[in-house]
Design a protein around this motif. Structure first.
Motif, PDB file in Angstrom:
ATOM      1  N   LEU A  64      30.111 -14.079  19.563  1.00  0.00           N
ATOM      2  CA  LEU A  64      30.553 -12.884  18.941  1.00  0.00           C
ATOM      3  C   LEU A  64      29.943 -12.841  18.181  1.00  0.00           C
ATOM      4  O   LEU A  64      29.862 -13.248  17.096  1.00  0.00           O
ATOM      5  N   GLU A  65      29.293 -10.893  17.835  1.00  0.00           N
ATOM      6  CA  GLU A  65      29.211 -10.454  16.175  1.00  0.00           C
ATOM      7  C   GLU A  65      27.713 -11.799  16.117  1.00  0.00           C
ATOM      8  O   GLU A  65      27.256 -11.630  14.793  1.00  0.00           O
ATOM      9  N   ALA A  66      27.262 -12.254  16.691  1.00  0.00           N
ATOM     10  CA  ALA A  66      25.856 -12.846  16.376  1.00  0.00           C
ATOM     11  C   ALA A  66      24.489 -12.319  16.303  1.00  0.00           C
ATOM     12  O   ALA A  66      24.554 -11.330  16.308  1.00  0.00           O
ATOM     13  N   ASP A  67      23.911 -13.007  15.423  1.00  0.00           N
ATOM     14  CA  ASP A  67      22.513 -12.415  14.865  1.00  0.00           C
ATOM     15  C   ASP A  67      21.861 -12.337  15.892  1.00  0.00           C
ATOM     16  O   ASP A  67      21.663 -13.856  15.955  1.00  0.00           O
ATOM     17  N   PRO A  68      20.686 -11.581  16.379  1.00  0.00           N
ATOM     18  CA  PRO A  68      19.429 -12.030  17.492  1.00  0.00           C
ATOM     19  C   PRO A  68      18.853 -13.810  17.123  1.00  0.00           C
ATOM     20  O   PRO A  68      18.563 -14.261  17.601  1.00  0.00           O
ATOM     21  N   ALA A  69      18.518 -13.174  15.028  1.00  0.00           N
ATOM     22  CA  ALA A  69      17.825 -14.173  15.182  1.00  0.00           C
ATOM     23  C   ALA A  69      18.487 -15.635  14.371  1.00  0.00           C
ATOM     24  O   ALA A  69      17.273 -16.877  14.835  1.00  0.00           O
ATOM     25  N   GLU A  70      19.849 -16.023  14.909  1.00  0.00           N
ATOM     26  CA  GLU A  70      20.439 -17.311  15.117  1.00  0.00           C
ATOM     27  C   GLU A  70      19.453 -18.084  16.419  1.00  0.00           C
ATOM     28  O   GLU A  70      19.165 -17.265  17.131  1.00  0.00           O
ATOM     29  N   ASP A  71      19.195 -19.699  15.888  1.00  0.00           N
ATOM     30  CA  ASP A  71      19.271 -20.021  16.951  1.00  0.00           C
ATOM     31  C   ASP A  71      20.833 -20.350  17.435  1.00  0.00           C
ATOM     32  O   ASP A  71      21.693 -20.840  17.437  1.00  0.00           O
ATOM     33  N   ASP A  72      20.456 -21.333  18.939  1.00  0.00           N
ATOM     34  CA  ASP A  72      22.021 -21.967  19.633  1.00  0.00           C
ATOM     35  C   ASP A  72      22.097 -22.773  18.658  1.00  0.00           C
ATOM     36  O   ASP A  72      24.365 -23.109  19.036  1.00  0.00           O
TER      37      ASP A  72
END
Length: 266
Positions: free
Chosen positions: A133-141
């Motif tokens: 939820l509300e995650a930045d696409p640039a964040e890794d897993d």
């Protein structure tokens, strides 16, 4: 007291395209949306695994008590226990661990206390899947979905009586379904938050209007300024230890023609 999730859909035929609309159109509150989501999730994974599956959802939102919903009372109690003990697959995935955690009761020693509680609850397997939820696409897993202050996080949990109920295919299907579930849940959260904000704003406008009208009455009666009229209301509120709006409304209700209409909205 847990509320069972709604039934009524054919098992094995979850309505993917309608899930977003279901969570929004068929729900008056966020709790309603959560119950619809766990019902659809249980139907999907049960159809994939070919067994009866219980499903629950844990939702953390900033400055709110965690929301826990499940298809059965046993599921809700298991999730409550895990939240209190801070041990188990849901805790693991929501704390930023792997996006999926599986516990096969026989021979799994990662969460020994949790495993014992799982057995006492009559379950043999548990599967937790993080909802992004509300995650930045640039964040890794490793960072997506991390549960921390000021961040919304959620996870689905599935429970089965079989000690090895979730093969790789079921896990893969659950993870795929979780992507749709996360988008649907995010939309539901946003919608219900907007509704709540609109209600709060309407209440503020109503309150402010009552106070302004009451000040106008005081100004006419005492031939004073707005600041002086407001001070009279404030002193009455403080002296009687009741809200300023209540003092204003009581004043308006005592008018010979009754209180004027001051409600915003339909």
């Amino acid at each position: 007291m847990p509320h069972p999730a709604p039934r009524g859909r054919e098992r094995g035929a979850p309505r993917y395209p309608a899930l977003v609309l279901d969570l929004v159109n068929d729900a008056q509150t966020l709790s309603d949306s959560l119950r619809l989501l766990v019902a659809a999730s249980a139907d999907h994974v049960a159809a994939t695994a070919g067994i009866d599956v219980g499903c629950g959802l844990v939702l953390h939102q900033p400055k709110r008590t965690p929301a826990i919903t499940g298809t059965t009372g046993e599921v809700v109690r298991m999730l409550d226990w895990e939240r209190e003990m801070d041990e188990g697959p849901v805790t693991d995935v929501m704390s930023g661990g792997h996006p999926v955690a599986v516990l096969q009761r026989n021979g799994d020693f990662r969460w020994q206390h949790y495993s014992s509680q799982l057995q006492l609850s009559g379950f043999g397997s548990a599967l937790a899947v993080r909802l992004r939820l509300e995650a930045d696409p640039a964040e890794d897993d490793q960072t997506i979905g991390t549960s921390g202050p000021g961040r919304t996080a959620a996870a689905l949990a599935f429970f089965a009586h079989d000690s090895k109920a979730f093969p790789l295919q079921a896990i893969a299907e659950a993870r795929t379904f979780a992507a749709l579930a996360a988008k649907s849940l995010q939309m539901a959260i946003n919608l219900h938050s907007a509704r709540s904000l609109a209600t709060d704003l309407r209440s503020v406008l109503d309150s402010r209007t009552s106070i302004n009208v009451a000040c106008g009455v005081i100004m006419a009666q005492n031939r004073c300024s707005y600041q002086e009229a407001f001070s009279i209301l404030a002193k009455a509120s403080s002296h009687r230890n009741i809200k300023l709006r209540k003092v204003a409304e009581e004043l308006l209700e005592r008018l010979p023609e009754g209180a004027p209409h001051s409600h915003f909205g339909g």
